[in-house]
Every structure is written in C-alpha cells, then in structure tokens.
Design a protein around this motif. Sequence first.
Motif, PDB file in Angstrom:
ATOM      1  N   VAL A 160       1.969   7.771   6.856  1.00 40.65           N
ATOM      2  CA  VAL A 160       2.387   8.049   5.589  1.00 40.65           C
ATOM      3  C   VAL A 160       2.032   9.315   4.960  1.00 40.65           C
ATOM      4  O   VAL A 160       1.119   9.851   5.404  1.00 40.65           O
ATOM      5  CB  VAL A 160       1.549   7.014   4.978  1.00 40.65           C
ATOM      6  N   ALA A 161       2.951   9.766   4.362  1.00 39.92           N
ATOM      7  CA  ALA A 161       2.953  11.270   3.812  1.00 39.92           C
ATOM      8  C   ALA A 161       1.971  11.189   2.556  1.00 39.92           C
ATOM      9  O   ALA A 161       2.496  11.313   1.442  1.00 39.92           O
ATOM     10  CB  ALA A 161       3.944  12.037   3.638  1.00 39.92           C
ATOM     11  N   LEU A 162       0.800  11.068   2.480  1.00 39.00           N
ATOM     12  CA  LEU A 162      -0.196  10.897   1.544  1.00 39.00           C
ATOM     13  C   LEU A 162      -0.387  12.173   0.582  1.00 39.00           C
ATOM     14  O   LEU A 162      -0.224  13.230   1.079  1.00 39.00           O
ATOM     15  CB  LEU A 162      -1.397  10.645   2.053  1.00 39.00           C
ATOM     16  N   THR A 163      -0.259  11.664  -0.526  1.00 35.84           N
ATOM     17  CA  THR A 163      -0.684  12.957  -1.704  1.00 35.84           C
ATOM     18  C   THR A 163      -2.229  12.671  -1.701  1.00 35.84           C
ATOM     19  O   THR A 163      -3.022  12.181  -1.098  1.00 35.84           O
ATOM     20  CB  THR A 163       0.323  12.744  -2.796  1.00 35.84           C
TER      21      THR A 163
ATOM     22  N   PHE B 259       3.986  11.341  -4.845  1.00 32.33           N
ATOM     23  CA  PHE B 259       4.447  10.242  -3.606  1.00 32.33           C
ATOM     24  C   PHE B 259       5.453   9.827  -3.412  1.00 32.33           C
ATOM     25  O   PHE B 259       6.419   9.658  -2.503  1.00 32.33           O
ATOM     26  CB  PHE B 259       3.198   9.431  -3.599  1.00 32.33           C
ATOM     27  N   ALA B 260       5.812   9.177  -4.737  1.00 28.51           N
ATOM     28  CA  ALA B 260       7.223   8.267  -4.499  1.00 28.51           C
ATOM     29  C   ALA B 260       8.455   9.180  -4.413  1.00 28.51           C
ATOM     30  O   ALA B 260       9.492   8.827  -3.851  1.00 28.51           O
ATOM     31  CB  ALA B 260       7.359   7.588  -5.813  1.00 28.51           C
ATOM     32  N   ASP B 261       8.618  10.345  -5.061  1.00 27.03           N
ATOM     33  CA  ASP B 261       9.410  11.258  -4.950  1.00 27.03           C
ATOM     34  C   ASP B 261       9.616  11.923  -3.545  1.00 27.03           C
ATOM     35  O   ASP B 261      10.600  12.883  -3.313  1.00 27.03           O
ATOM     36  CB  ASP B 261       9.622  12.392  -6.163  1.00 27.03           C
ATOM     37  N   GLY B 262       8.366  12.035  -2.923  1.00 28.87           N
ATOM     38  CA  GLY B 262       8.557  12.665  -1.491  1.00 28.87           C
ATOM     39  C   GLY B 262       8.747  11.690  -0.475  1.00 28.87           C
ATOM     40  O   GLY B 262       9.554  10.801  -0.692  1.00 28.87           O
ATOM     41  N   PRO B 263       8.755  12.590   0.705  1.00 30.87           N
ATOM     42  CA  PRO B 263       9.370  11.661   2.069  1.00 30.87           C
ATOM     43  C   PRO B 263       8.715  10.205   2.473  1.00 30.87           C
ATOM     44  O   PRO B 263       9.285   9.363   3.012  1.00 30.87           O
ATOM     45  CB  PRO B 263       9.100  12.532   3.064  1.00 30.87           C
ATOM     46  N   VAL B 264       7.501   9.699   1.653  1.00 34.52           N
ATOM     47  CA  VAL B 264       6.878   8.531   1.638  1.00 34.52           C
ATOM     48  C   VAL B 264       6.188   8.567   3.250  1.00 34.52           C
ATOM     49  O   VAL B 264       5.034   8.292   3.368  1.00 34.52           O
ATOM     50  CB  VAL B 264       7.487   7.414   1.430  1.00 34.52           C
ATOM     51  N   LEU B 265       7.133   8.611   3.938  1.00 31.44           N
ATOM     52  CA  LEU B 265       6.796   8.679   5.530  1.00 31.44           C
ATOM     53  C   LEU B 265       7.234  10.053   6.262  1.00 31.44           C
ATOM     54  O   LEU B 265       8.325  10.385   6.111  1.00 31.44           O
ATOM     55  CB  LEU B 265       7.335   7.496   6.368  1.00 31.44           C
ATOM     56  N   ASP B 266       6.604  10.407   7.110  1.00 30.47           N
ATOM     57  CA  ASP B 266       6.679  11.431   7.954  1.00 30.47           C
ATOM     58  C   ASP B 266       7.679  11.212   9.402  1.00 30.47           C
ATOM     59  O   ASP B 266       8.022  10.143   9.309  1.00 30.47           O
ATOM     60  CB  ASP B 266       5.715  12.363   8.384  1.00 30.47           C
TER      61      ASP B 266
END
Length: 293
Positions: free
Chosen positions: A99-102, A87-94
């Motif tokens: 929120v770009a949930l894992t 999650f932290a390494d991803g976009p976090v928000l689209d």
Amino acid sequence: MNTLTELTGIGLRWDPSGQAGLTGPLLALAGDCDRAFQHLASRWGCPEEAYAATLPAAALHGHLRSFPHQVTFAAALDPAESNLAEFADGPVLDRSGAVALTRTAPVTAVLTPAACYHVYHAHRGEQLPAAAYVTTRNTCFRREPRYEPLRRQWTFAMREIVCLGTAEEATSFLAEARAAVDEFARLIDLPLAWTPATDPFFRPDHHPGHLLQRIQPVKHEATYGGSLALGSANLHHDHFGSAFGITRGGAPATTACLAFGVERWLYALVDRHGAEPGGWPDLLAAAGQAVAR
C-alpha cells in the motif's frame, strides 16, 4: 509428515502470508478442538469472555518493548480530506503490491498478540474476594521470519484458561491444568512432553525477563514430535496484577494461564491419526473423561 497437498485435501486454504482458512473436515476438527478445550475449562467453572480484535497500545507498553519484532499494529489513514484525496488519487499500491500510504492517523491499537492480555485489561482495578478463572478465545497476530501451514502462522486461534489469585492458587491451577492436558492427550493417543521454554524476547541477552526465565522457568510448553509447541502453561507472578491494579487478599494478584494453539493441534492430530476423519479420536468424550478424573 503433513504435506500442504494433504492438508488442502481436508479443508486447508493456505495463504503464504502466514494465514489459514479452514473448511470441510479440518474446520469441523477445529470446532471439536475448541469445544474440548472449553470442556477442560469447565473444571474450574470458567465463564467465557469474548473480546475485540485489538488492545489499546497503552495497555501493552511492556509487550511492545519486549516483542517489537512480532507486533502487528492497527493503522489507518489520517482522516483529513486532503490526505484521503492524495491517497485515493495516487497509485494506492506500489509495484510490489504494498500500500502506498500517505499520512497515517496516530496508531493507538495493537492487534491481539495473546488472548489472555484482554483478561487482565478487562479486570483492571478489581479486588478479588476469591480466585477468578476465565476462558477466552481470540485470533492472535504474531509476525515471524517464516511461516508453515498450521505450524507457524501470522494469524492463529488461541484458546486460553486464565487464573487470577494468590501465588498458591495460581501454582495449584497450573499443576491441575497440566495434569488435565496430560490425561486428555493420553486419551486421544497424542504423545506430548512438557519442556521449559523462554519467550522470544527482542535482544534476549539484554532482557531481564529472558534472564529470569532461564534462571527460574515460568513457561512450559506441551510439545509434540519433539519441537512443535501445541500449548503452554505460564506463571506470570504478580506482573499483570501489579500492572493492571488487580488485587487478591490485599496484594497484587498472581496470574497464570494455559494456552492452546488451535491450528497446531490440528496439525498434530492429522499427523498422528491420518487425514481420514473416520480415524480421528473423539475429542469431546476424551475431554469429558479428563475433567472427571
């Protein structure tokens, strides 16, 4: 009619997501409203009880089936380090700001949909030697198709007075409660009308609760201006007494509640008496007189 500009000028901070912040005169009026409702509660010698912002989902099984369209869940990420890192390494928000949930942890809590639910959960398993009366306030969460400042919100403050007793005690409480609200409203020159109402059930035509409420009204709303419900008087029969094992006189307790939507009272008071605080009625004095009658 109150405009957003008028309300902003006396302390409303409106978020289009359906949430309101208050400051200045409007915040002071909200405090007076709640203290007035607490004063009305003193008629029954109500102790104050305060609760958390969430309820166990297991305690709201029936509510989740009846009102899934209104529920706000308390969710969190699965605490596994790999999931948190993803999650932290991803976009976090689209791109839309969502929120770009894992992976999420199991959802076991619901943000409070109605203040009185906490009372029944807290008093589960009790054998009442006499009628019990409680007052409580909570921030409630209800999803809606649209939102209007102070009139219809995702989050709002609800003050409730709850009775747990026999059928006769609950019915008597509601009659006294409605009379007290009527007198309070008369003293502050706020015209209200009690109207039968039904809860906004999901798929109402197929829900037995909706059909029962139409046949035997157990919910009455105190409406202002013909459509804005400022509060409600509700008779639950032994629904919560049975569900939470609360007994009175050897039988499941009958419960009833009087609920006030604080923000809606703010809207009605400003609509009726104007945006100048000097023209607002003395709510605490009026509540004292209503209780004394």
